[in-house]
Enzyme design. Structure first.
Site, PDB file in Angstrom:
ATOM      1  CD1 TRP A 248      -0.159  -1.553   3.115  1.00 41.34           C
ATOM      2  CD2 TRP A 248       0.558   0.568   3.206  1.00 41.34           C
ATOM      3  NE1 TRP A 248       0.848  -1.711   4.135  1.00 41.34           N
ATOM      4  CE2 TRP A 248       1.109  -0.249   4.361  1.00 41.34           C
ATOM      5  CE3 TRP A 248       1.101   1.967   3.028  1.00 41.34           C
ATOM      6  CZ2 TRP A 248       2.184   0.309   5.390  1.00 41.34           C
ATOM      7  CZ3 TRP A 248       1.679   2.276   4.134  1.00 41.34           C
ATOM      8  CH2 TRP A 248       2.478   1.691   5.126  1.00 41.34           C
ATOM      9  CG  ASN A 249       5.050   1.293   0.663  1.00 44.37           C
ATOM     10  OD1 ASN A 249       4.777   0.488  -0.253  1.00 44.37           O
ATOM     11  ND2 ASN A 249       6.305   1.423   1.231  1.00 44.37           N
TER      12      ASN A 249
ATOM     13  CE  LYS B 186      -3.294  -9.446  -2.247  1.00 43.58           C
ATOM     14  NZ  LYS B 186      -3.840  -8.271  -1.451  1.00 43.58           N
TER      15      LYS B 186
ATOM     16  CB  ALA C 109      -2.090  -3.223  -0.312  1.00 43.63           C
TER      17      ALA C 109
ATOM     18  N   GLY D  33       6.721  -6.376  -0.319  1.00 43.87           N
ATOM     19  CA  GLY D  33       5.825  -6.321   0.689  1.00 43.87           C
ATOM     20  C   GLY D  33       7.048  -6.760   1.861  1.00 43.87           C
ATOM     21  CB  SER D  34       6.298  -7.593   5.353  1.00 42.95           C
ATOM     22  OG  SER D  34       5.381  -8.858   4.999  1.00 42.95           O
TER      23      SER D  34
ATOM     24  CD  GLU E  88      12.487  -5.086  -5.450  1.00 36.72           C
ATOM     25  OE1 GLU E  88      13.253  -4.425  -4.628  1.00 36.72           O
ATOM     26  OE2 GLU E  88      13.286  -4.872  -6.833  1.00 36.72           O
TER      27      GLU E  88
ATOM     28  CB  CYS F  75      11.111  -0.390   1.467  1.00 33.22           C
ATOM     29  SG  CYS F  75      10.983   0.208  -0.385  1.00 33.22           S
TER      30      CYS F  75
ATOM     31  CD  GLU G 135      10.627  -1.924   6.634  1.00 29.01           C
ATOM     32  OE1 GLU G 135       9.758  -3.099   6.627  1.00 29.01           O
ATOM     33  OE2 GLU G 135      10.682  -1.331   5.491  1.00 29.01           O
TER      34      GLU G 135
HETATM   35  P1  NAP Z   1       2.736  -7.065   3.563  1.00 30.84           P
HETATM   36  O1  NAP Z   1       1.765  -7.079   4.732  1.00 30.84           O
HETATM   37  O2  NAP Z   1       3.606  -8.127   3.383  1.00 30.84           O
HETATM   38  O3  NAP Z   1       1.575  -6.762   2.192  1.00 30.84           O
HETATM   39  C1  NAP Z   1       2.268  -6.883   1.087  1.00 30.84           C
HETATM   40  C2  NAP Z   1       1.109  -7.262   0.079  1.00 30.84           C
HETATM   41  O4  NAP Z   1       1.039  -8.751   0.255  1.00 30.84           O
HETATM   42  C3  NAP Z   1      -0.314  -6.916   0.088  1.00 30.84           C
HETATM   43  O5  NAP Z   1      -0.902  -6.917  -0.961  1.00 30.84           O
HETATM   44  C4  NAP Z   1      -0.702  -7.938   1.121  1.00 30.84           C
HETATM   45  O6  NAP Z   1      -2.181  -8.199   0.914  1.00 30.84           O
HETATM   46  C5  NAP Z   1      -0.377  -9.103   0.727  1.00 30.84           C
HETATM   47  N1  NAP Z   1      -0.043 -10.422   1.492  1.00 30.84           N
HETATM   48  C6  NAP Z   1      -0.188 -10.422   2.986  1.00 30.84           C
HETATM   49  N2  NAP Z   1      -0.190 -11.633   3.216  1.00 30.84           N
HETATM   50  C7  NAP Z   1      -0.187 -12.499   2.283  1.00 30.84           C
HETATM   51  C8  NAP Z   1      -0.173 -13.830   2.177  1.00 30.84           C
HETATM   52  N3  NAP Z   1      -0.221 -14.697   3.158  1.00 30.84           N
HETATM   53  N4  NAP Z   1      -0.248 -14.395   0.743  1.00 30.84           N
HETATM   54  C9  NAP Z   1      -0.273 -13.400  -0.161  1.00 30.84           C
HETATM   55  N5  NAP Z   1      -0.328 -12.262  -0.079  1.00 30.84           N
HETATM   56  C10 NAP Z   1      -0.145 -11.709   1.102  1.00 30.84           C
HETATM   57  O7  NAP Z   1       3.534  -5.768   3.544  1.00 30.84           O
HETATM   58  P2  NAP Z   1       2.850  -4.110   3.672  1.00 30.84           P
HETATM   59  O8  NAP Z   1       2.883  -3.856   5.313  1.00 30.84           O
HETATM   60  O9  NAP Z   1       1.701  -4.099   2.944  1.00 30.84           O
HETATM   61  O10 NAP Z   1       4.020  -3.103   3.017  1.00 30.84           O
HETATM   62  C11 NAP Z   1       5.132  -2.783   4.016  1.00 30.84           C
HETATM   63  C12 NAP Z   1       6.351  -3.650   3.653  1.00 30.84           C
HETATM   64  O11 NAP Z   1       6.777  -3.694   2.393  1.00 30.84           O
HETATM   65  C13 NAP Z   1       7.540  -3.187   4.361  1.00 30.84           C
HETATM   66  O12 NAP Z   1       8.275  -4.184   4.977  1.00 30.84           O
HETATM   67  C14 NAP Z   1       8.326  -2.635   3.107  1.00 30.84           C
HETATM   68  O13 NAP Z   1       9.592  -2.346   3.575  1.00 30.84           O
HETATM   69  C15 NAP Z   1       8.071  -3.423   2.159  1.00 30.84           C
HETATM   70  N6  NAP Z   1       8.407  -2.658   0.932  1.00 30.84           N
HETATM   71  C16 NAP Z   1       9.553  -3.153   0.065  1.00 30.84           C
HETATM   72  C17 NAP Z   1       9.783  -2.245  -0.961  1.00 30.84           C
HETATM   73  C18 NAP Z   1      10.767  -2.977  -1.822  1.00 30.84           C
HETATM   74  O14 NAP Z   1      11.198  -2.096  -2.954  1.00 30.84           O
HETATM   75  N7  NAP Z   1      12.004  -3.599  -1.317  1.00 30.84           N
HETATM   76  C19 NAP Z   1       8.872  -1.434  -1.413  1.00 30.84           C
HETATM   77  C20 NAP Z   1       7.884  -0.985  -0.750  1.00 30.84           C
HETATM   78  C21 NAP Z   1       7.533  -1.825   0.359  1.00 30.84           C
HETATM   79  P3  NAP Z   1      -3.321  -7.317   1.911  1.00 30.84           P
HETATM   80  O15 NAP Z   1      -2.995  -6.012   1.968  1.00 30.84           O
HETATM   81  O16 NAP Z   1      -4.702  -7.442   1.702  1.00 30.84           O
HETATM   82  O17 NAP Z   1      -3.000  -7.877   3.423  1.00 30.84           O
END
Ligand code: NAP
Length: 486
Positions: free
Chosen positions: A154-155, A178, A180, A234-235, A256, A290, A387
């Site tokens: 979502w960020n 898919k 967020a 994502g995470s 990522e 991130c 983080e």
């Molecule tokens: P997240 O909880 O891992 O969610 C990311 C995505 O994964 C969302 O679409 C989420 O859906 C989905 N998801 C969650 N659990 C899942 C599962 N079991 N199976 C399939 N999909 C699943 O991360 P976030 O809190 O949204 O984002 C923040 C994180 O992203 C931070 O750690 C940040 O550092 C990282 N990030 C990294 C980068 C990079 O380029 N390295 C860039 C931006 C962000 P829902 O939203 O529906 O739960």
């Protein structure tokens, strides 16, 4: 000509806007006001499977189009995104909370990836390998992987989508996304423009779902043998799970993941530039980035000057609803993120950190948080190890270059790192010593479409942007022609 409406509230599968099979929806909330902006379908495994099958059906024709023709459609998508920047930015601010100016910046960045990949599509060169024998010729070609899926956070609800979808589509893959739970509207708006740009049905699809649907959608995406690649941002925790799930069918993955970026200021740095860099990198998107500096290490000789200047500027950041004129920082995305930021600040205070400015929930209430600067941060604090993903700059002082490097590398993450110095020898030394995929030397502005964005260690696998980003969506094939000399 009439403009296509961009506020879409249905999924997009096989060129059709559609609800979920059982008609269930979830509300998308404006984090600045708590109001529901739209209701979007709660899809699951069956809708995801259909989208994957549609992408599979669309693949042969899309893959076979000459790269130049595919590139033209991708480029048209880019032009439409640019034309509709204001509408897209407004949708983003509504669902994500970042100020409009920042949202426009993200649209420009996201569009730049689309433009880049539209151009690069025609420049996917193979190799001819000098032969080992006169009877053979060895040729390497790069081919689209096939049906790909993407899961985005979502960020950066626009740029994270275009950074995956545009190289995949330009390479000749078809794609199912898919987005967020918190920010599906920016992605759906992109699908509306993709439709207008002329992508054939099934080439680009979106399934939506809430937090409780994500595991089911993710399981279908990772288990379905049609899918050949997953691109995920994502995470680290969810990334590891998806990677494990992809193992059963040996899918290619690009991940990522989370960061814990160090930001080092040496005694010989231009302190004003370092302050401006820290301000821009740390407080953008309320710190929900991130590559945002998570640990600031400032050498003893400039520590007090740096803290005083940064504190003064951070105290002036105007917090507010991103749609209001003059707002420089919006709310945190949701309660969970807000509680984490508060817990990090409280833990740091308990363990001896001092508050220079901020340190509390903002008076606007909800998930607004004061832009905060802390000093006396130590390695045992939560803020040094996880983080924070919020507007908190935690500063620690250091004495030697070796100390700074050791502290910077003392993490399982390795996404971005930054440092400020005017010593050219130190610039090379420290850049080489930092264990991160990306290093900003005297600048926080590292991300753009021409560079390879990505991490090492537990921050991920693969790169987005640049020629390397396009290659992530292709695979190498080798043809050996024998019997040439007969
Ligand atoms: P997240 O909880 O891992 O969610 C990311 C995505 O994964 C969302 O679409 C989420 O859906 C989905 N998801 C969650 N659990 C899942 C599962 N079991 N199976 C399939 N999909 C699943 O991360 P976030 O809190 O949204 O984002 C923040 C994180 O992203 C931070 O750690 C940040 O550092 C990282 N990030 C990294 C980068 C990079 O380029 N390295 C860039 C931006 C962000 P829902 O939203 O529906 O739960």
């Amino acid at each position: 000509m009439q403009e296509v409406p961009l506020m879409k509230t249905q999924g997009y599968v096989d060129g059709r806007w559609c609800g979920s099979d059982d008609g269930r929806t979830f509300g998308v909330t404006n984090p600045a006001t708590g109001e529901t902006i739209a209701d979007v379908p709660r899809m699951g495994a069956s809708e995801t499977r259909r989208a994957i099958e549609a992408a599979d059906k669309a693949l042969p024709a899309w893959r076979s189009l000459p790269a130049k023709d595919r590139g033209k459609i991708v480029r048209r998508w880019y032009e439409l995104i640019v034309e509709r920047t204001d509408d897209l930015a407004r949708i983003m601010t509504l669902e994500q909370g970042k100020p409009l100016a920042e949202a426009r910046g993200e649209i420009a960045l996201g569009a730049a990836y689309v433009e880049w990949n539209a151009e690069e599509a025609k420049r996917v060169y193979g190799d001819v390998i000098p032969t080992l024998g006169s009877d053979r010729r060895m040729v390497v070609v790069k081919a689209p992987i096939g049906v790909c899926v993407g899961i985005t956070p979502w960020n950066f609800p626009h740029a994270m989508v275009t950074r995956k979808a545009s190289p995949a589509l330009a390479a000749g893959c078809t794609f199912v996304l898919k987005p967020a739970e918190a920010t599906p509207l920016s992605a759906l708006a992109l699908a509306a423009l993709a439709e207008e740009a002329g992508f054939p049905p099934g080439v680009f699809n979106i399934v939506t779902g809430d937090e409780s649907d994500a595991p089911e959608i993710g399981r279908e995406m990772t288990a379905n043998p049609i899918v050949r690649k997953l691109g995920f941002t994502g995470s680290t925790q969810v990334g590891k799970l998806l990677m494990e799930q992809c193992a059963a069918t040996v899918k290619k993955v690009s991940l990522e993941l989370g960061g814990n970026a160090p930001f080092i200021v040496f005694d010989d740095a231009d302190v004003d530039a370092a302050v401006s860099g820290a301000l821009a990198a740390k407080f953008r998107n309320a710190g929900q980035v991130c590559i945002s500096p998570n640990r600031l290490y400032v050498q003893a000789g400039v520590h007090d000057a740096f803290v005083a200047k940064l504190g003064e500027r951070v105290a002036k950041i105007r917090v507010g609803n991103g749609l209001e004129d003059g707002s420089q920082m919006g709310p945190l995305i949701e309660e969970q993120g807000f509680s984490k930021v508060l817990a990090h600040v409280e833990d740091a205070r308990k363990r001896g950190a001092k508050v220079v400015t901020g340190g509390s929930p903002h008076k606007l209430g909800g998930t607004f948080f004061d832009p905060t600067v802390l000093t006396g941060v130590t390695a045992d604090m939560l803020i040094s190890n996880e983080e924070t993903f919020g507007p908190v700059a935690g500063i620690a002082s250091f004495d030697t270059e070796a100390n700074a490097i050791a502290m910077a590398n003392d993490t399982v993450f390795g996404l971005a790192g930054y440092f400020y110095t005017r010593d050219i020898g130190r610039a090379w030394r420290v850049a080489e010593a930092l264990e991160t995929g990306m290093v900003g030397i005297n600048t926080p502005l590292i991300a753009n479409e021409a560079m390879p964005f990505g991490g090492i260690k537990q921050s991920g696998i693969g790169r987005e942007g640049s020629k390397y980003g396009l290659e992530e969506w292709m695979e190498i094939r080798y043809f050996c022609f024998g019997g040439i000399d007969k």
